[in-house]
Design a protein around this motif. Sequence first.
Motif, PDB file in Angstrom:
ATOM      1  N   HIS B 287       0.847  -1.191   0.000  1.00 21.22           N
ATOM      2  CA  HIS B 287       0.000   0.000   0.000  1.00 21.22           C
ATOM      3  C   HIS B 287       0.892   1.254   0.000  1.00 21.22           C
ATOM      4  N   ASP B 288       0.214   2.400  -0.063  1.00 20.71           N
ATOM      5  CA  ASP B 288       0.996   3.617   0.150  1.00 20.71           C
ATOM      6  C   ASP B 288       1.204   3.800   1.660  1.00 20.71           C
ATOM      7  N   GLY B 291      -1.725   3.338   4.041  1.00 22.12           N
ATOM      8  CA  GLY B 291      -2.486   2.096   4.084  1.00 22.12           C
ATOM      9  C   GLY B 291      -3.507   2.009   2.972  1.00 22.12           C
ATOM     10  N   LYS B 292      -3.388   2.862   1.980  1.00 23.34           N
ATOM     11  CA  LYS B 292      -4.353   2.839   0.881  1.00 23.34           C
ATOM     12  C   LYS B 292      -3.710   2.122  -0.300  1.00 23.34           C
ATOM     13  N   GLU B 293      -4.446   1.170  -0.867  1.00 20.33           N
ATOM     14  CA  GLU B 293      -3.908   0.532  -2.062  1.00 20.33           C
ATOM     15  C   GLU B 293      -3.986   1.527  -3.211  1.00 20.33           C
TER      16      GLU B 293
END
Lengths: 376, 547
Positions: B287-288, B291-293
Amino acid sequence: MSPFAALLLALLPQDRAQVLDRSPTEWSEAPADHWVSWDPKAPAPSAVEARVALDRALESAQRGDLVSSLAGWFELLEVEPEYPPALYQAGVIYFRLRRYSDAAVAFERYLKVAPHRAGDTRALGHCHYSLGRYEQAAEHYERVLEVGETPGLRFGLALARMRLGEEDAALAGLERVVELKSDHLEAHTWLGQLHFDAGRTAEARAALERAQALDPFAPRPWFLSSRVLLEAGEEEAGLKAHERFKTLDAVAQEVRTLEGRLLFKPQQPAVHRRIVELHASAGDIGRVKGALRRWEALNPEGIQARVVGLEAWNSLGRRAEAAATAEVLAAIAGDSAGAWAVLARHYRATRERVLQVQAEERWRALRAAQAQSSGD
Amino acid sequence: MITLLLIQALAAGDELFVEVTPEALLAHPTTCGSEEKDWIIEVNGGGLIVEDFNGDGHLDLVVVDGSTVERARAGEAGEPPRLYLGDGACGFTKAGEAWEMSGGRWGMGGAAGDLNNDGFTDLVVTQWGPDRVFLNEGGAGFREITEEAGLVGARWGASAALLDYDADGKLDLAVVNYLAFDPDEVKRRGEGCAWKGHDVMCGPEGLIPVHDQLYRGLGDGRFEDVTLAAGFAPESAGYGLGVMTLDFDGDGWTDLYTANDSTPNHLWRNQGDGSFKEIAWRHGVGHDANGKEQAGMGIACADANGDGLPDLFVTNFSGENNALYLSRNGRFRERSHAVGLGGASLRRLGWGTSYGDFDLDGRLDLFVLNGHVYPQADQPGTDTSYAQPDQVFLQGEGGRFEEVAFGGEERVSRAGVSADLDGDGDLDLIALELGGPARVWENTSASSEASAAAWLGVRLAGSTGHGAKVELEYEAGKERISLARFARTAGGFQAGCPLTCHFVAAGWSGEGAATLRVHWVGGAESELSLEELGRWITLSPPAEGSK
C-alpha cells in the motif's frame, strides 16, 4: 423547505452536466476596485435575479446538492461579477467536488478582489497541496497564519513541509497542532507515521494509540500500528491490528467509492442506504448518524432514510436513536406499507403493544388496498 | 541505416535526450481499440521487448501490437508482434520474413530470454488470449510453439518476467494477469461508469481480477504450470499490470513483485524450496504510506539508496503519487515525497518506468512514461489531462530527485525500456505511445565532453544471469566505493529489457583496478579485475566448481 421546492431547485441531469462542463475562468470581472471596501457583514445583493441565484446556491448546498449549488453561484456571478462570497463559496463547492484546480482559481479570484480577507482562504493551501504544489501550499499557509493561528492551518503547513521532505519542521508543526487541539485525530496519526519512518517506535506507538482512542473506526492508525508492532517483534498484536485494519479499510474503501458517486448525483437512495449499512456493519455509530443526517437533509420528508435508519439503529441496539427515528417515521409514513411494516417490527421488538397493533393494522389495510387496486 | 533516422532535436544544447525515432517505427503505429476508449481492453497499449535476437551484438526491438474489439468479436487476428533489427546506432529496420509472427488475439507485453539454452534469445508474448512462445531458430528467425508450450488458459496477460526461481539453469516464467474481460459482459462507456462526473469506460473496479501464473521452465521452450503447487496464488487476486524480479532480502533466491491496479501490490518471497509466500503488507510495499492501495501500473527496481538491496518504484494513477519504497533492514519505507518524487506525479498517470544513470554521474535516475486512461481527462475539472508529459528525474545529492526537461510534446505513453542502443555507454530510451509508434530517444550524455565518464556495461549470458547481483568496486580518491546492480529482463510494465547492468564509476581516477563481482543465481560467483572501463563486456557463468 418543502420537497416540492427542493425539486424545483435541483437541476435536471443535462443541466447538471452543463454546470460541470463550465469553468471558473469564464467568470467575468467586476470594475476595478468594485469590491475593495466589501465587508462580509454587508447585506446580500437585493436584485431579484441575484436573490433567486443566491437562494438556489445556499439551499442546494445545505441539502448537499453540490452541483445545483454551483449552478446558483455561477448565476449569481453573472449578475454580480466577482461578488466575493460567491467566489469563495464556489471555491468551497469545487473543493468538495475534488476539482482542485478550479477551486484554486475561485479562491485566487476571491483573494484578488478581497485581499483583506486572506484569513478566509486556508482551503487555497489545501488546493495547492492536493495538486502536488507543496511549495505554494506552504507559502499560502504561512501567509494565512500571519492573520491568525488555527490548528487546521498548522496542520496543513506541517503536511506541506513533510511532503517537501522537511520532516523535522513537519514534526514540530504537528506537535504544535496537538498543543492547540489535543484531539486532532489526523495530527496524532501523522505523528505516528513520522516517528515510525524515523525509527522511533515508542513515540510512534503512543501517537497511534491516541489516534485509535480518538477514532477507533479510522483504518489508518490500525494500518500504521500493525507495521509498528510487527517491526517491534510483536507478531500476534501486529496481525490483530492488521485484521482490524482490513475490516475497517474494506468499509472505508467502499464508502469512499459510493461517496464519490454522490458528489455528482446526490439523489441515489440505494447508495445512501449502502453507506448507512456499511457503517452499521462496522458498529460505527458516529458515521451512521452522519450518513443518515446527510441523506435526511437531501429529503427532509423522506421515508426511506428513516426506514433504513430505524433498521440500522435496531440492529445496533441503539434504543434512543431508534425510538426517535420511529417517532419521525410514524409521523411521515402516510400510505407507505413498507414503512408501517418496519414500524410494526420495531414496536414488536420494543414491546410497545398498542403502537405495534396500530402499525400492523395500518400495514394490513394498505396491503389490502394495494391488492384490490392491482386486482382492479 | 543512419539515413533512415528521423532526427528531431526538440531543444537545443542541454537536452539530455534527443528523439531519433527511425522511419520504420514511425511508419507502423500500434493499434489499441478505438480512440474513444469505450472498453477497458483499449487502454493499456502494447509492449516493447529489447534484446539481441539475431546475435549480431546489437540490440533489437519487438513491438507487441494490439487489436480492436470489433476484430476480436469477429474472431479476426489482431496486429502481429513485429521484430525490428537494431543497427547499434539507435536505428531499427523491420526484420525479414523469417522473423515474422502471426497476429494473436490482442497483444500486450512479453519477455525475452534463452528458453531452450541454445544461446539464442527466444520470446514470450502476453495477450488477451493464450500467451505465446516463439523460439529463435539460431538467430535466423522465429518459430512459434505456443500450442505445445504449456502456457495454460486464455486470460488477459499484461506483463511477463523470466527468472530462474529454482536455480535449475532453466528459465521460468511469471505472467501477471489483469482481469476477466468479455465485451459481451463487461459494460462499455456510457453504461453507467463515471469518473469525476464524466462518462468513462468501466473497470477495473467491479470487474473480476484474475490470478497470476507461475510456470517452471522445462529447458526446451515448454513450461509446466506450477502456480498452485508453488503457492503463487494470494488470498485475493489483484488486477495485475506490472511485474518485477528482485532479490529483496539478498538470500540469493529470486523473488517477484507485482503492481496491481486498485488492489494491494504483491511481494512474493521465494522460499528456496520451490514455493513462494506473499508478504507485501508485512514489508511495507503493498500500500501507500497511508495504508491505501494504489493503482499500480509499472515498476522500476534498483539499489537507489546504495545499501546493496533493491528498492522499488511503482507508477500509479492520477491523484495518487508514484510510490518509492526504499529498503531498510529487509523492510521498506515509502519515501516518495521525502526525495521529491511525490508531488511531481500527482497529476500524472504513470506507466513504464526504469532506473538508470542517465546523466552518468554515478547516481541512479528515473524515467516515467505518462498518459491517462480516459480521453475524458481533457474535460473540465479533472485536474489532469489525457496526453501528458513524460518525465525524467535526475538524482542529486542526498538522494533527492529533480525533474528535467524530456520529450517536449505531451503524449499518451505506455510501455518503456532504457538500454544502451548505440553502445556509447549511456542509456537511451524507447517509449511506446498508446495507439501510436514506438519512439527512440538517444541519450546525449556520453557525447558531451564533461562526461568522459568511467562507465561499464556488463552483459550476462545464461539463465542464472536472470536475477544475478553484479557489484563494481573501485577507488575514488581515498574512498572505496561499491555499486550494486541487478541483472533482469523484466521491464516493469509490458516490457522486456536486455540482460545487462550499467555502471558509472563516478570519481574513478583510472588508477588501480576496479573489481567486478557477479553473484549468479544458484550461488556461483565470478570476479574480474578491470584495468579500464568505458566498454561493454559479456560474462557467462563459471563452469561448476570454478570461480
